[in-house]
Design a protein around this motif. Structure first.
Motif, mmCIF file in Angstrom:
data_model
loop_
_atom_site.group_PDB
_atom_site.id
_atom_site.type_symbol
_atom_site.label_atom_id
_atom_site.label_comp_id
_atom_site.label_asym_id
_atom_site.label_seq_id
_atom_site.Cartn_x
_atom_site.Cartn_y
_atom_site.Cartn_z
ATOM 1 N N LYS A 141 -0.149 -5.322 9.560
ATOM 2 C CA LYS A 141 0.962 -4.546 9.026
ATOM 3 C C LYS A 141 1.231 -4.924 7.573
ATOM 4 O O LYS A 141 1.453 -4.052 6.726
ATOM 5 C CB LYS A 141 2.213 -4.774 9.872
ATOM 6 N N SER A 142 1.199 -6.223 7.288
ATOM 7 C CA SER A 142 1.418 -6.681 5.911
ATOM 8 C C SER A 142 0.324 -6.158 4.991
ATOM 9 O O SER A 142 0.593 -5.739 3.863
ATOM 10 C CB SER A 142 1.446 -8.214 5.870
ATOM 11 N N LEU A 143 -0.915 -6.157 5.472
ATOM 12 C CA LEU A 143 -2.041 -5.664 4.676
ATOM 13 C C LEU A 143 -1.841 -4.204 4.297
ATOM 14 O O LEU A 143 -2.058 -3.813 3.134
ATOM 15 C CB LEU A 143 -3.348 -5.839 5.453
ATOM 16 N N VAL A 144 -1.417 -3.403 5.263
ATOM 17 C CA VAL A 144 -1.163 -1.981 4.988
ATOM 18 C C VAL A 144 -0.044 -1.826 3.957
ATOM 19 O O VAL A 144 -0.144 -1.016 3.025
ATOM 20 C CB VAL A 144 -0.803 -1.235 6.297
ATOM 21 N N ASN A 145 1.007 -2.622 4.104
ATOM 22 C CA ASN A 145 2.125 -2.554 3.144
ATOM 23 C C ASN A 145 1.665 -2.893 1.723
ATOM 24 O O ASN A 145 2.056 -2.237 0.757
ATOM 25 C CB ASN A 145 3.230 -3.521 3.570
ATOM 26 N N TYR A 146 0.837 -3.932 1.607
ATOM 27 C CA TYR A 146 0.349 -4.332 0.288
ATOM 28 C C TYR A 146 -0.506 -3.230 -0.335
ATOM 29 O O TYR A 146 -0.404 -2.948 -1.537
ATOM 30 C CB TYR A 146 -0.470 -5.615 0.387
ATOM 31 N N LEU A 147 -1.359 -2.613 0.465
ATOM 32 C CA LEU A 147 -2.243 -1.561 -0.044
ATOM 33 C C LEU A 147 -1.447 -0.327 -0.477
ATOM 34 O O LEU A 147 -1.721 0.261 -1.529
ATOM 35 C CB LEU A 147 -3.264 -1.175 1.023
ATOM 36 N N VAL A 148 -0.456 0.055 0.320
ATOM 37 C CA VAL A 148 0.363 1.223 -0.015
ATOM 38 C C VAL A 148 1.151 0.978 -1.300
ATOM 39 O O VAL A 148 1.156 1.804 -2.224
ATOM 40 C CB VAL A 148 1.324 1.572 1.142
ATOM 41 N N SER A 149 1.803 -0.174 -1.379
ATOM 42 C CA SER A 149 2.612 -0.486 -2.559
ATOM 43 C C SER A 149 1.736 -0.619 -3.804
ATOM 44 O O SER A 149 2.113 -0.162 -4.893
ATOM 45 C CB SER A 149 3.386 -1.790 -2.322
ATOM 46 N N ALA A 150 0.541 -1.233 -3.667
ATOM 47 C CA ALA A 150 -0.364 -1.399 -4.810
ATOM 48 C C ALA A 150 -0.922 -0.055 -5.278
ATOM 49 O O ALA A 150 -1.125 0.160 -6.475
ATOM 50 C CB ALA A 150 -1.503 -2.334 -4.440
ATOM 51 N N THR A 151 -1.167 0.857 -4.333
ATOM 52 C CA THR A 151 -1.668 2.192 -4.696
ATOM 53 C C THR A 151 -0.626 2.963 -5.494
ATOM 54 O O THR A 151 -0.935 3.602 -6.514
ATOM 55 C CB THR A 151 -2.047 2.982 -3.432
ATOM 56 N N LEU A 152 0.621 2.920 -5.038
ATOM 57 C CA LEU A 152 1.701 3.582 -5.773
ATOM 58 C C LEU A 152 1.894 2.937 -7.150
ATOM 59 O O LEU A 152 2.157 3.623 -8.144
ATOM 60 C CB LEU A 152 2.992 3.503 -4.968
ATOM 61 N N MET A 153 1.728 1.610 -7.207
ATOM 62 C CA MET A 153 1.809 0.903 -8.486
ATOM 63 C C MET A 153 0.711 1.371 -9.442
ATOM 64 O O MET A 153 0.940 1.564 -10.637
ATOM 65 C CB MET A 153 1.685 -0.604 -8.251
ATOM 66 N N PHE A 154 -0.500 1.561 -8.902
ATOM 67 C CA PHE A 154 -1.636 2.032 -9.698
ATOM 68 C C PHE A 154 -1.326 3.380 -10.338
ATOM 69 O O PHE A 154 -1.584 3.606 -11.533
ATOM 70 C CB PHE A 154 -2.877 2.144 -8.806
ATOM 71 N N ILE A 155 -0.748 4.279 -9.556
ATOM 72 C CA ILE A 155 -0.383 5.612 -10.066
ATOM 73 C C ILE A 155 0.647 5.486 -11.180
ATOM 74 O O ILE A 155 0.570 6.163 -12.218
ATOM 75 C CB ILE A 155 0.155 6.490 -8.918
ATOM 76 N N LEU A 156 1.631 4.599 -10.986
ATOM 77 C CA LEU A 156 2.649 4.376 -12.013
ATOM 78 C C LEU A 156 2.018 3.856 -13.307
ATOM 79 O O LEU A 156 2.348 4.317 -14.396
ATOM 80 C CB LEU A 156 3.687 3.379 -11.496
ATOM 81 N N LEU A 157 1.102 2.899 -13.189
ATOM 82 C CA LEU A 157 0.473 2.310 -14.369
ATOM 83 C C LEU A 157 -0.321 3.345 -15.162
ATOM 84 O O LEU A 157 -0.261 3.377 -16.401
ATOM 85 C CB LEU A 157 -0.449 1.156 -13.957
ATOM 86 N N LYS A 158 -1.070 4.184 -14.471
ATOM 87 C CA LYS A 158 -1.853 5.214 -15.161
ATOM 88 C C LYS A 158 -0.932 6.226 -15.832
ATOM 89 O O LYS A 158 -1.252 6.755 -16.911
ATOM 90 C CB LYS A 158 -2.800 5.921 -14.187
#
Length: 481
Positions: free
Chosen positions: A411-428
């Motif tokens: 569950k933690s792994l999924v949370n990290y991946l989801v949050s990091a993906t949204l962060m990636f979109i923000l950075l771009k």
């Protein structure tokens, strides 16, 4: 115990960060002054001398650290062990130095650089940091590294002015480490005994260390041999320079994660010795969760900002480092897990033969892929090979240590991946709106970190909440003080 482990992790993380952040400070300057070809020549020479260092240490460093952790409560046995292992290490390193000097005498290519890098082997002989790591005494290591790296930075900016200073650069890089090692001797001198050893005593330690020598050689194949093969196949110092600089950026981030393994290895080894299986699983779960929590946003963030960060950081002429850095960013996650699972589960549990299988297969895959990809893609091919090799090693490590791992972190792994993906979109998105400057990079990174943490808090991720609470408590205590 928990407080001691946290304290040692912080000390060791500072130790590792200082060791690699110093090049991070100097790299923008050095990359412009020496150029990609100068960096490439140094990188190639360092890859060659590293082979002799590995054969000189014979895995004794890791062996000594683990054995010290097992018996550190018995002072008499501890002193005998440290004295014997140090003697075995010095003797093999001296033999390696003699062999290295003979090779230099017969070599025509890069002979001057190789001669300067003899300092690297001498620093290996005088190194006693493995003793302090086995004893979990990290504070003195941090102090030493801070002093040496400050001296190193000052000397580089004072004396390295143009491409002709390449050999002086190599001398400063390795000479400061050599001199710095002697700052640690006052901390370990009390553990040495005035003894004369029989060959049987030394052979005992050499044989035992061979179990750690095999994975060291295999690991070298897919870390150091990459640089050698780039030089042999492409005959280009530029390709080696690109590879070296991109790899260095990834290492700066990976060091935060490998610090965990360095600190917890002695502790977990001691717990295995006491058959504390419950305590081991608790530490392993927390460590792996923390590695994923840190490494996933690092990986996604570096991929996002590489095209803007590399030109600002390295200067003109390093555009190929952009794609290399993006490829290497995957290693932040993979190497972090490799180090944690391999060192803590397999090595600490005396499953060295299984650890060896993993790194040997990784080395074989890396060499084969290098032979296929480097002729076509140069440094990019070597980077792809390294990622594939590390992924294979991770799969093998997880398979061999699955009885020691707690897989309730999905569950933690999924949370990290989801949050990091949204962060990636923000950075771009921010990249499109901000100009090219160091200030913009700082703004982008700060926004990314904040967004990632906020995303995890919204998803009620326990580790993010714990870190936030501890940070607030720390600030309150500081303010009260």
């Amino acid at each position: 115990m928990k407080e001691s482990l946290r304290k040692n992790y912080i000390y060791n993380m500072i130790f590792q960060l200082i060791a690699i952040l110093a090049p991070f400070i100097t790299t923008p300057y050095v990359s412009r002054v020496l150029g990609a070809d100068g960096i490439g020549e140094y990188s190639y020479g360092l890859s060659v001398v590293t082979y002799f260092a590995i054969f000189g240490t014979l895995g004794i460093t890791t062996y000594g650290q683990i054995e010290i952790a097992k018996i550190r409560d018995n002072q008499k046995q501890l002193k005998c062990l440290i004295t014997e292992v140090m003697a075995a290490r010095v003797l093999t390193m001296l033999l390696s130095c003699i062999t290295y000097i003979s090779v230099i005498a017969l070599s025509n290519a890069h002979s001057k650089m190789l001669l300067v890098l003899l300092l690297y082997l001498l620093s290996q002989i005088s190194d006693v940091s493995w003793i302090l790591q086995g004893l979990e005494e990290f504070q003195s290591l941090v102090i030493r590294n801070i002093i040496i790296k400050i001296v190193n930075i000052v000397m580089l900016f004072l004396f390295i002015q143009n491409r002709t200073d390449l050999y002086l650069y190599a001398g400063i890089m390795q000479g400061t480490v050599f001199v710095g090692n002697f700052f640690l001797w006052p901390y370990v001198w009390k553990y040495f005994l005035p003894s004369i050893f029989s060959i049987n005593v030394l052979l005992k330690h050499w044989r035992a260390s061979m179990a750690y020598f095999i994975p060291t050689v295999a690991t070298t194949i897919y870390t150091v041999l990459d640089k050698s093969m780039i030089g042999w196949i492409t005959h280009s110092d530029f390709q080696n320079g690109f590879y070296e600089q991109a790899h260095k950026i990834e290492q700066i981030l990976v060091v935060v994660l490998t610090s965990l393994g360095t600190v917890t290895l002695p502790r977990i080894t001691n717990m295995f010795n006491k058959h504390d299986d419950k305590g081991i699983k608790i530490i392993m779960k927390k460590t792996i969760t923390l590695v994923l929590f840190i490494s996933i946003p690092m990986c996604f963030g570096l991929i996002a900002i590489a095209d803007r960060f590399i030109p600002l950081f390295l200067g003109k002429g390093y555009n190929e480092c952009i794609i290399l850095t993006q490829i290497f960013s995957l290693l932040i996650i993979v190497v972090g897990l490799d180090n944690t699972i391999g060192r803590q589960c397999l090595m600490a549990a005396n499953r060295q033969n299984l650890f060896n299988k993993g790194v040997i297969w990784g080395a074989i895959v890396n060499v084969c892929l290098n032979l296929i990809l480097i002729p076509k893609l140069g440094a990019i091919g070597a980077a792809i090979s390294s990622v594939c090799a590390e992924l294979l090693i991770l799969v093998i490590f997880v398979y061999y240590s699955k009885d020691l791992l707690d897989f309730s972190i999905k569950k933690s792994l999924v949370n990290y991946l989801v949050s990091a993906t949204l962060m990636f979109i923000l950075l771009k998105t921010l990249e499109l709106k901000l100009n090219d400057s160091i200030f913009s990079i700082i703004v982008i990174i700060t926004a990314g970190v904040c967004f990632y943490i906020i995303g995890l808090l919204i998803m009620k991720e326990s580790l993010a909440k714990e870190i936030l609470i501890q940070s607030i408590n720390f600030l309150i205590k500081r303010k009260h003080f």
